[in-house]
Design an enzyme around this catalytic site. Structure first.
Site, PDB file in Angstrom:
ATOM      1  N   ARG A  83     -17.638  -0.903 -10.721  1.00 28.07           N
ATOM      2  CA  ARG A  83     -17.896  -1.705  -9.564  1.00 28.07           C
ATOM      3  C   ARG A  83     -16.526  -2.423  -9.305  1.00 28.07           C
ATOM      4  O   ARG A  83     -16.514  -3.634  -8.756  1.00 28.07           O
ATOM      5  CB  ARG A  83     -18.810  -2.838  -9.909  1.00 28.07           C
ATOM      6  CG  ARG A  83     -20.243  -2.520 -10.056  1.00 28.07           C
ATOM      7  CD  ARG A  83     -20.899  -1.588  -8.585  1.00 28.07           C
ATOM      8  NE  ARG A  83     -22.309  -1.710  -8.853  1.00 28.07           N
ATOM      9  CZ  ARG A  83     -22.855  -0.578  -9.580  1.00 28.07           C
ATOM     10  NH1 ARG A  83     -22.342   0.446  -9.919  1.00 28.07           N
ATOM     11  NH2 ARG A  83     -24.318  -0.618  -9.294  1.00 28.07           N
ATOM     12  N   SER A 107     -28.241  -5.047  -6.715  1.00 34.01           N
ATOM     13  CA  SER A 107     -28.036  -5.865  -7.989  1.00 34.01           C
ATOM     14  C   SER A 107     -27.165  -7.071  -7.470  1.00 34.01           C
ATOM     15  O   SER A 107     -25.848  -6.802  -6.783  1.00 34.01           O
ATOM     16  CB  SER A 107     -27.060  -5.024  -9.047  1.00 34.01           C
ATOM     17  OG  SER A 107     -27.740  -3.860  -9.488  1.00 34.01           O
ATOM     18  N   GLU A 160     -22.038  -9.842  -8.103  1.00 32.66           N
ATOM     19  CA  GLU A 160     -21.387  -8.584  -7.388  1.00 32.66           C
ATOM     20  C   GLU A 160     -21.396  -8.960  -5.874  1.00 32.66           C
ATOM     21  O   GLU A 160     -20.292  -8.212  -5.338  1.00 32.66           O
ATOM     22  CB  GLU A 160     -22.270  -7.417  -7.664  1.00 32.66           C
ATOM     23  CG  GLU A 160     -21.550  -6.051  -7.616  1.00 32.66           C
ATOM     24  CD  GLU A 160     -22.645  -4.903  -7.678  1.00 32.66           C
ATOM     25  OE1 GLU A 160     -22.022  -3.856  -7.632  1.00 32.66           O
ATOM     26  OE2 GLU A 160     -23.603  -5.098  -7.873  1.00 32.66           O
TER      27      GLU A 160
END
Ligand code: EPU
Length: 342
Positions: free
Chosen positions: A169, A241, A338
């Site tokens: 990520r 997420s 995130e």
């Protein structure tokens, strides 16, 4: 007669609810949809007032207030084969292409490499920024290069995949190039040779249920698993997420494993580190399915925060902090968000 008309559309004070997957109702001072790279370059040549931000599909952003500047949205929709070798096919997709439309296109053309990333919400231009990943694959494995406008020089630049600083990520676009680049297209190396990758979680079982591990069946299996665990943003606002799986020192992971023998522990990219499952910890901290007014923790995947209807970004952020606190108190581990908070 050549058409010299500017291919941009400008919106003043637009409503952002339909442009972010949390469906948070804020406004931006200005929003510009651009199609051609020339128009984007011209916007920066003329001088783009600060602040500005690239808003793709709005799938990884939480607006906690009205955005005071300019949002830039790429809308170019092309998918092109740019090179064909016996095995490897190079495909370029414009930043405005819906990610899953590209995956569908690749599967229809019998090209391997993207199928495990089926149904991830968002646009192609956002894929390299977070190095999107699911079911044992990350997009960095197929990205050959990224085309971007350098907003310092107003030049178009092609960055090879090796120079994108990809990690879990992570990419250079979140760090050195943050606020200095607008991605306009991404080029992928796809394969004609079958390369099924079904070792993650339930994927092998779900694929087998459908038959052979063909491209089509793997895509369908991934879609089925996602639909069973993840809320559809069209029906219930969310950004996938909300947290990243944390990376901790191996000694920390081992201590936790001793206390919680069934805790998932994964290898990490860095030597001497492990990745932990944030969703598992949120779940075990008792927060899965937690409802707090108009927001909640999804009841089938604890990494996902949801807008149950009419929530503000501030309410989502408060819940996120509560979740972080619960995990910290129970496991002594920090989980990072995130989603980009604006
Ligand atoms: N788990 C629980 N409870 C939960 C959620 C997870 O116990 O509520 C456990 C699972 O049983 C499993 C482990 O935690 O043992 C990992 O769960 P899962 O396989 O669902 O994956 P994840 O690590 O929670 C990541 C990605 C997802 C991606 C899945 C599948 C991140 C931040 N998230 O989640 O990506 O779909 O793997 O590959 O890495 C997204 O980024 O928006 C996203 C949905």
């Amino acid at each position: 007669i050549p058409n010299f008309a500017n291919m941009i559309r400008e919106f003043n004070n637009p409503e952002l609810a339909p442009r972010n997957s949390f469906h948070v109702a804020q406004r931006a001072a200005r929003l510009i949809e651009f199609d051609r790279t020339e128009d984007l370059q011209e916007l920066f040549e003329k001088g783009m007032p600060d602040p500005w931000y690239v808003l793709g599909g709005g799938n990884n952003v939480l607006f906690t207030q009205d955005y005071p500047g300019t949002l830039l949205t790429p809308v170019a929709q092309g998918i092109r084969i740019v090179d064909e070798q016996p095995d490897c096919v190079t495909v370029e997709a414009d930043a405005g292409v819906e990610w899953d439309d590209l995956v569908k296109w690749a599967v229809q053309h019998e090209l391997w490499g993207l199928e495990n990333l089926s149904l991830i919400p968002g646009k192609v231009g956002a894929a390299p920024v977070q190095n999107i990943g699911a079911y044992g694959c990350e997009v960095k494995e197929t990205i050959r290069s990224v085309e971007m406008c350098s907003t310092d020089t107003c030049n178009m630049v092609i960055l090879n995949g090796e120079h994108c600083g990809f990690g879990y990520r992570e990419s250079v676009f979140k760090h050195a190039l943050r606020g200095r680049a607008v991605i306009t297209a991404v080029t992928f190396s796809l394969s004609r040779t079958p390369r099924p990758r079904v070792d993650y979680g339930d994927l092998a079982r779900e694929t087998e249920r459908l038959g052979d591990p063909t491209l089509h069946n793997i895509r369908e299996a991934v879609c089925a698993i996602r639909r069973s665990k993840l809320p559809d943003p069209a029906a219930m606002g969310n950004a996938g997420s909300f947290f990243r799986n944390p990376t901790v020192d191996r000694s920390v992971a081992e201590e936790l494993r001793a206390r919680y023998p069934d805790m998932p522990v994964y290898p990490a990219e860095e030597e001497g580190k492990n990745k932990l499952a944030a969703g598992w910890m949120i779940d075990r901290a008792g927060m899965k399915g937690h409802i707090g007014g108009r927001v909640g923790v999804h009841d089938r995947q604890a990494l996902v925060l949801v807008n149950r209807g009419g929530a503000t970004g501030g309410e989502v952020l408060d819940l996120a902090r509560e979740v972080q606190r619960a995990v910290r108190e129970r496991f002594g581990v920090e989980i990072d968000m995130e989603v980009n908070i604006l």
